[in-house]
Design an enzyme around this catalytic site. Structure first.
Site, PDB file in Angstrom:
ATOM      1  N   ASN A 129       0.826  -1.224   0.000  1.00 31.37           N
ATOM      2  CA  ASN A 129       0.000   0.000   0.000  1.00 31.37           C
ATOM      3  C   ASN A 129       0.860   1.273   0.000  1.00 31.37           C
ATOM      4  O   ASN A 129       0.355   2.360   0.237  1.00 31.37           O
ATOM      5  CB  ASN A 129      -0.943   0.006   1.211  1.00 31.37           C
ATOM      6  N   HIS A 131       3.325   1.957   2.116  1.00 28.14           N
ATOM      7  CA  HIS A 131       3.859   2.410   3.418  1.00 28.14           C
ATOM      8  C   HIS A 131       5.378   2.261   3.465  1.00 28.14           C
ATOM      9  O   HIS A 131       5.951   1.394   2.812  1.00 28.14           O
ATOM     10  CB  HIS A 131       3.158   1.721   4.599  1.00 28.14           C
TER      11      HIS A 131
HETATM   12  C1  F6R Z   1       9.634  -3.266   8.363  1.00 26.36           C
HETATM   13  C2  F6R Z   1       8.915  -2.154   7.764  1.00 26.36           C
HETATM   14  C3  F6R Z   1       7.939  -2.325   6.647  1.00 26.36           C
HETATM   15  C4  F6R Z   1       8.379  -3.319   5.572  1.00 26.36           C
HETATM   16  C5  F6R Z   1       7.297  -3.469   4.508  1.00 26.36           C
HETATM   17  C6  F6R Z   1       7.659  -4.519   3.470  1.00 26.36           C
HETATM   18  O1  F6R Z   1      10.489  -2.827   9.395  1.00 26.36           O
HETATM   19  O2  F6R Z   1       9.096  -1.081   8.211  1.00 26.36           O
HETATM   20  O3  F6R Z   1       7.691  -1.076   6.045  1.00 26.36           O
HETATM   21  O4  F6R Z   1       9.569  -2.879   4.990  1.00 26.36           O
HETATM   22  O5  F6R Z   1       6.086  -3.809   5.104  1.00 26.36           O
HETATM   23  O6  F6R Z   1       7.678  -5.764   4.089  1.00 26.36           O
HETATM   24  P1  F6R Z   1       8.276  -7.040   3.348  1.00 26.36           P
HETATM   25  O7  F6R Z   1       9.728  -6.799   3.194  1.00 26.36           O
HETATM   26  O8  F6R Z   1       7.994  -8.191   4.289  1.00 26.36           O
HETATM   27  O9  F6R Z   1       7.563  -7.156   2.037  1.00 26.36           O
END
Ligand code: F6R
Length: 232
Positions: A129, A131
Site C-alpha cells: 500500500n 507504506h
Molecule cells: C519493516 C517495515 C515495513 C516493511 C514493509 C515490506 O520494518 O518497516 O515497512 O519494509 O512492510 O515488508 P516485506 O519486506 O515483508 O515485504
C-alpha cells in the site's frame, strides 16, 4: 527524485553499498528494516565479516505489546537475522519499545537520540500500500515517531509471518516520515511483482499522503533498488 536501479541481485548490491560505507566510517549509523525484503541483505553482510564494534543502529519500528524476547518482535527478528552474527554492541542497538505505557515519552526519547546521532544510511522496504516503516497511507510528511494502527492491508500482508491462531499485533510504534527523511542517504529495496503498483505510485505519482513512499521524491539522496520482478 530517487535514483532508480534495476538489479538481478538487489541483496548483493545493497550489502556492498552498506559494507563499503562501514569500511569508510566504522562508526556508521544505520537505519534498519525488518520483513522479508532485507533478510538476504543481512545474510550477505554477515558473510562479509565486517567490524560492527562501533556501528550504531536504529530500527524503523516495533509491534505494540511485544517484548524484545517475543519471537514475533522485530527486536528478536534483528537478533536472529543480523545482530547475533556480528560483534555489534548491545548498547549501540536502538529500538522503539513496544511495551512502554508512556508512548509520548518513548517516541520523544527515540527522536532525541536520532537528532543526536543522525542516520547515515536508512534501509527501507515498501508495503504493497506504499507504506514505509509503518507509515500507512494518510501519514503526513512532517510525522515523527508515534503509535500507528496498522491498516487492514498491512495486517493481511504480514499474516504470513504468524501461525494460524497466533495473535497478530494491530498496532506498532514507528518512525515517522520526517524521521526517515532526516537520514543522509536512503536505500529502498523492492522485490516481487506485488510491489509494482506501490513503486510506480511512489516514483511517478504525486507526492501525497496517499502513498507515503512518494515523499521520498523529495529526498536528496535516495536510491530505489528493484529486482526484475518489479514490473516498471
Ligand atoms: C519493516 C517495515 C515495513 C516493511 C514493509 C515490506 O520494518 O518497516 O515497512 O519494509 O512492510 O515488508 P516485506 O519486506 O515483508 O515485504
Amino acid at each position: 527524485m530517487p535514483k532508480l536501479i534495476k538489479s538481478q541481485d538487489p541483496d548483493a548490491l545493497a550489502a556492498d553499498m552498506i559494507a563499503e560505507f562501514i569500511q569508510q566510517k566504522p562508526d556508521a549509523v544505520l537505519g534498519l528494516a525488518t520483513g522479508s525484503t532485507p533478510i538476504g541483505i543481512y545474510k550477505k553482510l554477515i558473510e562479509k565479516n565486517l567490524d560492527f564494534s562501533q556501528v550504531r543502529t536504529f530500527n524503523l519500528d516495533e509491534y505494540v505489546g511485544l517484548s524484545q524476547s517475543h519471537p514475533q518482535s522485530y527486536y528478536h527478528f534483528m537478533q536472529e537475522n543480523l545482530f547475533k552474527h556480528t560483534n555489534i554492541k548491545k548498547e549501540n542497538i536502538n529500538f522503539l519499545n513496544g511495551l512502554v505505557s508512556d508512548i509520548q515519552k518513548e517516541t520523544a526519547r527515540y527522536e532525541d537520540l536520532m537528532r543526536q546521532t543522525p542516520i547515515d544510511i536508512q534501509l527501507l522496504g515498501i508495503g504493497t500500500n506504499g507504506h514505509i516503516a509503518f507509515n500507512e497511507p494518510g501519514s503526513p510528511q512532517d510525522s515523527t515517531s508515534r503509535k500507528i494502527v496498522l491498516s487492514q492491508q498491512t495486517i493481511k500482508d504480514n499474516s504470513r509471518f504468524f501461525s494460524p491462531g497466533e495473535k497478530q499485533p494491530e498496532e506498532a510504534l514507528s518512525m515517522g516520515i520526517q524521521s526517515i527523511m532526516a537520514a543522509k542517504q536512503i536505500i529502498l529495496i523492492a522485490k516481487g511483482q506485488n510491489k509494482t503498483k506501490a513503486i510506480h505510485t511512489a516514483l511517478y505519482g504525486p507526492s501525497t499522503t496517499d502513498c507515503p513512499a512518494s515523499f521520498l521524491q523529495n529526498h536528496r539522496n535516495c536510491i530505489f533498488i528493484l529486482d526484475p520482478h518489479v514490473d516498471i
